[in-house]
Design an enzyme around this catalytic site. Sequence first.
Site, PDB file in Angstrom:
ATOM      1  N   ASP A  48      -8.016  20.667 -12.542  1.00  0.00           N
ATOM      2  CA  ASP A  48      -8.275  19.374 -13.160  1.00  0.00           C
ATOM      3  C   ASP A  48      -7.889  19.519 -14.632  1.00  0.00           C
ATOM      4  OD1 ASP A  48      -9.413  17.183 -14.513  1.00  0.00           O
ATOM      5  OD2 ASP A  48     -11.002  16.959 -13.021  1.00  0.00           O
TER       6      ASP A  48
ATOM      7  N   ARG B  38       0.821  -1.211   0.000  1.00  0.00           N
ATOM      8  CA  ARG B  38       0.000   0.000   0.000  1.00  0.00           C
ATOM      9  C   ARG B  38       0.855   1.262   0.000  1.00  0.00           C
ATOM     10  NH1 ARG B  38      -1.984   1.381   4.616  1.00  0.00           N
ATOM     11  NH2 ARG B  38      -2.520  -0.729   5.259  1.00  0.00           N
TER      12      ARG B  38
ATOM     13  N   TYR C 190     -16.616  18.569 -13.712  1.00  0.00           N
ATOM     14  CA  TYR C 190     -16.978  17.165 -13.902  1.00  0.00           C
ATOM     15  C   TYR C 190     -18.017  16.782 -12.850  1.00  0.00           C
ATOM     16  CZ  TYR C 190     -16.663  12.115 -13.710  1.00  0.00           C
ATOM     17  OH  TYR C 190     -16.966  10.789 -13.682  1.00  0.00           O
TER      18      TYR C 190
ATOM     19  N   LYS D  26      -8.680   8.738 -18.887  1.00  0.00           N
ATOM     20  CA  LYS D  26      -9.037   9.384 -20.159  1.00  0.00           C
ATOM     21  C   LYS D  26      -7.823   9.444 -21.089  1.00  0.00           C
ATOM     22  CE  LYS D  26     -12.821   9.837 -17.799  1.00  0.00           C
ATOM     23  NZ  LYS D  26     -13.204  11.046 -17.096  1.00  0.00           N
TER      24      LYS D  26
HETATM   25  C1  LIG Z   1     -13.646  11.283 -15.720  1.00  0.00           C
HETATM   26  C2  LIG Z   1     -13.250  12.549 -15.047  1.00  0.00           C
HETATM   27  C3  LIG Z   1     -12.945  12.571 -13.674  1.00  0.00           C
HETATM   28  C4  LIG Z   1     -13.098  11.341 -12.790  1.00  0.00           C
HETATM   29  O1  LIG Z   1     -12.150  10.391 -13.069  1.00  0.00           O
HETATM   30  P1  LIG Z   1     -12.367   8.801 -12.856  1.00  0.00           P
HETATM   31  O2  LIG Z   1     -11.065   8.242 -13.310  1.00  0.00           O
HETATM   32  O3  LIG Z   1     -13.534   8.416 -13.712  1.00  0.00           O
HETATM   33  O4  LIG Z   1     -12.653   8.586 -11.423  1.00  0.00           O
HETATM   34  C5  LIG Z   1     -12.516  13.760 -13.125  1.00  0.00           C
HETATM   35  N1  LIG Z   1     -12.398  14.882 -13.863  1.00  0.00           N
HETATM   36  C6  LIG Z   1     -12.700  14.905 -15.182  1.00  0.00           C
HETATM   37  C7  LIG Z   1     -12.572  16.177 -15.951  1.00  0.00           C
HETATM   38  C8  LIG Z   1     -13.125  13.744 -15.820  1.00  0.00           C
HETATM   39  O5  LIG Z   1     -13.436  13.772 -17.118  1.00  0.00           O
END
Ligand SMILES: *Cc1c(COP(=O)(O)O)cnc(C)c1O
Length: 355
Positions: free
Chosen positions: A168, A46, A97, A193
């Site tokens: 983000d 961990r 998001y 993504k």
């Molecule tokens: C998909 C997404 C998230 C969340 O990420 P996960 O890997 O699905 O938990 C956060 N911010 C943005 C802009 C996203 O597109």
Amino acid sequence: MTEPTWSPATTAVTAGRPEHVPDAPLNVPITMAATYVAGGDVEYGRYGNPTWTAFEEALGALEGGRCLSFASGLAVVATVLDLVGQGATVVAPRHAYNGTVMQLADLESRGRVVVNLVDITDTDAVVKACDDAALVWLESPTNPALEVADIETIAAAAHEAGTYVVVDNTFATPLRQRPLTMGADLVVHSATKYLSGHADAVLGAVVVADDQLYDVLKGRRDLIGAIPGTLEAWVALRGLRTLHLRVERAESNAQALVGRLRAHRAIAEVRYPGFGGIVSIVLNGGADGADLLTHGTRLWVHATSLGGVESSLERRRRWKSEPATIPDGLVRLSVGIEDVEDLWTDLSVVLDGLA
Ligand SMILES: *Cc1c(COP(=O)(O)O)cnc(C)c1O
């Protein structure tokens, strides 16, 4: 000898590799380990893993800071928001998001924080809101409204007010925007993504420039246990090697499609920030028109998520949690790396039927 500064395309390919010594593998192996022989720096599964470290070195080099990977993007969001003091104010985009906005609403409903949702394009209002906030959460471009924030101006004002700044950077990727160089304290990614880029792994990451902040976040990850899967980290690093090629191709495809979409009679509005592979369109036919489109294409797959090599699309308001300020007929296109003429043929056949 001083190291030359490599360009991002080179860094994406070379960072996080084993040293060039005879018989070293070119790639870091997938180390499946729950525990390690006592006496070293890691000790337990961990607390660290060489495969995570390789991914973290590569993304850290691209963003210009130190990286920690997590189980998912939302695990990072939760970990960062958990650092905010009891009752403090968090400023965030009203169109951040969906999962981020839901986490903020959940925290607020339990009296943990006060949430101030803002229009991220109204820089003056965001700057004013920073005055009595502990944290300003930026997402730029926003998902799925594709609004762009003036990160530099907001970050400068936030720091005057003693407010931490998070960006983000999932949509822009470090190839189009490096928030740490623009004044952000923390950069957050859903590596699910573009970074991994093949719709085959769920993973998150945070990158910071400050060592103390890194230690705090590492301590939280150790304690909470929202750690990445080893295979996911390996798959994401494998994907990261072609990030520049994928982003360039998705972007040029998106740019070629935007003009044609703008000229199409079935479409009321096209939102595109000028870079990246995400395009949001609003159908004249509202939710029904949008549903006909998302169910009618053959090449474009109807699916949530984005940033993969394959083109996908979805009507965002099909999710009950998406805010009402997102138009009912808005379809988010995640433009992939296929042949752009094939992508247009598939889209336009359905769009022509709607016009
Ligand atoms: C998909 C997404 C998230 C969340 O990420 P996960 O890997 O699905 O938990 C956060 N911010 C943005 C802009 C996203 O597109």
